[in-house]
Design an enzyme around this catalytic site. Structure first.
Site, mmCIF file in Angstrom:
data_model
loop_
_atom_site.group_PDB
_atom_site.id
_atom_site.type_symbol
_atom_site.label_atom_id
_atom_site.label_comp_id
_atom_site.label_asym_id
_atom_site.label_seq_id
_atom_site.Cartn_x
_atom_site.Cartn_y
_atom_site.Cartn_z
ATOM 1 N N HIS A 33 6.685 -63.674 -102.372
ATOM 2 C CA HIS A 33 7.037 -65.224 -101.825
ATOM 3 C C HIS A 33 5.329 -65.576 -100.236
ATOM 4 C CE1 HIS A 33 9.823 -67.562 -99.400
ATOM 5 N NE2 HIS A 33 8.699 -68.211 -99.528
ATOM 6 N N HIS A 45 9.129 -57.234 -98.395
ATOM 7 C CA HIS A 45 9.973 -56.419 -96.814
ATOM 8 C C HIS A 45 8.884 -55.192 -96.472
ATOM 9 C CE1 HIS A 45 12.934 -58.157 -96.476
ATOM 10 N NE2 HIS A 45 13.402 -57.553 -96.943
ATOM 11 N N GLU A 91 6.617 -66.746 -105.272
ATOM 12 C CA GLU A 91 7.702 -67.550 -104.741
ATOM 13 C C GLU A 91 6.974 -68.665 -103.376
ATOM 14 O OE1 GLU A 91 11.056 -65.673 -102.413
ATOM 15 O OE2 GLU A 91 11.208 -64.712 -104.468
ATOM 16 N N ARG A 95 4.664 -66.894 -97.734
ATOM 17 C CA ARG A 95 5.160 -68.376 -96.906
ATOM 18 C C ARG A 95 4.498 -68.956 -96.150
ATOM 19 N NH1 ARG A 95 11.124 -67.340 -95.958
ATOM 20 N NH2 ARG A 95 10.603 -68.580 -94.829
ATOM 21 N N ARG A 101 4.090 -64.937 -92.332
ATOM 22 C CA ARG A 101 4.943 -63.261 -92.064
ATOM 23 C C ARG A 101 4.805 -62.464 -92.850
ATOM 24 N NH1 ARG A 101 10.836 -65.182 -92.093
ATOM 25 N NH2 ARG A 101 10.415 -66.694 -91.177
ATOM 26 N N HIS A 102 4.938 -62.142 -94.103
ATOM 27 C CA HIS A 102 4.808 -61.123 -94.884
ATOM 28 C C HIS A 102 3.611 -60.926 -95.866
ATOM 29 C CE1 HIS A 102 7.635 -63.436 -96.906
ATOM 30 N NE2 HIS A 102 8.398 -63.124 -96.311
ATOM 31 N N ASN A 142 10.760 -57.732 -105.803
ATOM 32 C CA ASN A 142 10.247 -58.412 -105.010
ATOM 33 C C ASN A 142 9.821 -57.553 -103.596
ATOM 34 O OD1 ASN A 142 9.745 -59.857 -102.177
ATOM 35 N ND2 ASN A 142 10.895 -61.233 -102.984
ATOM 36 N N GLU A 177 16.383 -70.440 -110.672
ATOM 37 C CA GLU A 177 16.500 -69.147 -109.749
ATOM 38 C C GLU A 177 17.831 -68.785 -109.048
ATOM 39 O OE1 GLU A 177 13.823 -66.655 -108.588
ATOM 40 O OE2 GLU A 177 14.923 -65.320 -107.157
ATOM 41 N N THR A 201 14.935 -65.268 -94.370
ATOM 42 C CA THR A 201 14.987 -65.325 -95.258
ATOM 43 C C THR A 201 15.336 -66.612 -96.214
ATOM 44 O OG1 THR A 201 15.701 -63.793 -96.927
ATOM 45 C CG2 THR A 201 17.391 -64.029 -95.939
ATOM 46 N N THR A 202 15.262 -67.215 -97.174
ATOM 47 C CA THR A 202 15.445 -67.448 -97.737
ATOM 48 C C THR A 202 17.447 -68.303 -98.125
ATOM 49 O OG1 THR A 202 14.016 -67.423 -99.321
ATOM 50 C CG2 THR A 202 15.090 -69.449 -99.728
ATOM 51 N N HIS A 227 15.248 -56.833 -101.053
ATOM 52 C CA HIS A 227 15.891 -55.859 -100.313
ATOM 53 C C HIS A 227 16.159 -54.847 -99.810
ATOM 54 C CE1 HIS A 227 17.967 -55.770 -95.398
ATOM 55 N NE2 HIS A 227 18.216 -55.242 -96.153
ATOM 56 N N HIS A 265 18.660 -62.807 -104.814
ATOM 57 C CA HIS A 265 18.975 -63.368 -103.044
ATOM 58 C C HIS A 265 20.642 -62.470 -103.039
ATOM 59 C CE1 HIS A 265 19.103 -64.183 -99.108
ATOM 60 N NE2 HIS A 265 17.696 -64.624 -99.365
ATOM 61 N N GLY A 266 20.182 -61.291 -102.047
ATOM 62 C CA GLY A 266 21.613 -60.644 -101.975
ATOM 63 C C GLY A 266 22.217 -59.652 -103.055
#
Ligand code: PXP
Length: 250
Positions: free
Chosen positions: A43, A10, A70, A45, A49-50, A7, A151, A100-101, A214, A191-192
């Site tokens: 993603h 970032h 996403e 959004r 924002r990114h 992903n 997912e 984040t989600t 991340h 995620h994470g």
């Protein structure tokens, strides 16, 4: 072999901090592919924002592996997805104030909107997936709604520190994955996840893909994106962490 999705959001977050041209998430995606990524995820959004639409369109042109977008089921983002036609699209919940989600989709509460979004994506030739918590009822609902894959949100697992808690969360991921397979849904997770905790998730039954952002981009600041993806690729693809990343001590 489980596929590694990288992903690149970032990278865009850093660019947008200055509304500048660099660093470019598209360049990051190209390097990630060369370093072993099987899939690139971005993603788009609602608040942009990114990732920007320009990124999604360029990624569609340039990504050679597979492109996963996403998105929340809002009109303008869905329209963009149907126009750009990534290989897969993963519907996620979105709240403007979140960092984040934060959780999976509640398919009971959002049934109508999700159903409509899935139909539109399918018509556009995009394989629709749903980002859900590892909950058997949500998996059943995902199958009823016509998703091609789910997912599984690994955030709760990633936050665990105690062995019993870790085992409980891994058990939930596995039960959800078994249910998904029974209902014909492919299983992804994300995620994470990082260089250490991804190892245990890789043994989830029927898991086909992990999506990681991340941890890879954070490490890339110190070692470069190529090296950061190579290291993650070694963990995910070899399904055996180099000693450096292993939590087990002998
Ligand atoms: N999968 C989904 C659906 C996500 O929303 C995110 C975060 O953008 C990820 C995977 C990657 O999470 P992380 O950045 O914590 O690796």
């Amino acid at each position: 072999m489980v596929r590694l999705g990288v992903n690149v959001d970032h990278v865009a977050t850093l660019r947008q901090a200055r509304k500048a041209r660099d660093p470019d998430p598209v360049t990051a995606a190209m390097i990630a592919e060369l370093a072993g990524a099987d899939n690139i995820t971005a993603h788009l959004r609602e608040d942009r924002r990114h990732i920007q639409e320009r990124d999604v369109r360029l990624l569609r042109e340039l990504v050679k592996s597979s492109l996963n977008l996403e998105l929340a089921s809002s009109e303008d983002v869905l329209a963009c997805a149907c126009d750009v036609r990534p290989d897969t699209a993963c519907l996620v919940p979105e709240r403007r104030e979140e960092l984040t989600t934060e959780g999976g989709l509640d398919l009971k509460a959002n049934r109508r909107a999700v159903e409509r979004a899935i139909e539109r994506l399918r018509k556009a030739g995009v394989r629709p997936g749903l980002f859900i918590d590892p909950d058997v009822a949500q998996v059943r609902a995902a199958a009823e709604l016509g998703a091609t894959h789910i997912e599984l949100h690994t955030g709760a697992y990633a936050r665990c520190r105690q062995p019993d808690d870790i085992l409980r969360e891994l058990g939930k991921l596995n039960a959800a994955a078994v249910q998904a397979n029974r209902r014909g849904l492919a299983v992804h997770a994300g995620h994470g996840l990082d260089y250490r905790n991804v190892q245990a998730v890789l043994s989830t039954s029927f898991l086909e893909e992990v999506n990681i952002g991340h941890a890879i981009i954070a490490r890339a600041i110190f070692v470069g994106i190529e090296e950061a993806v190579r290291e993650m690729s070694a963990v995910v693809h070899d399904a055996g962490a180099p000693e450096e990343w292993s939590d087990t001590e002998d």
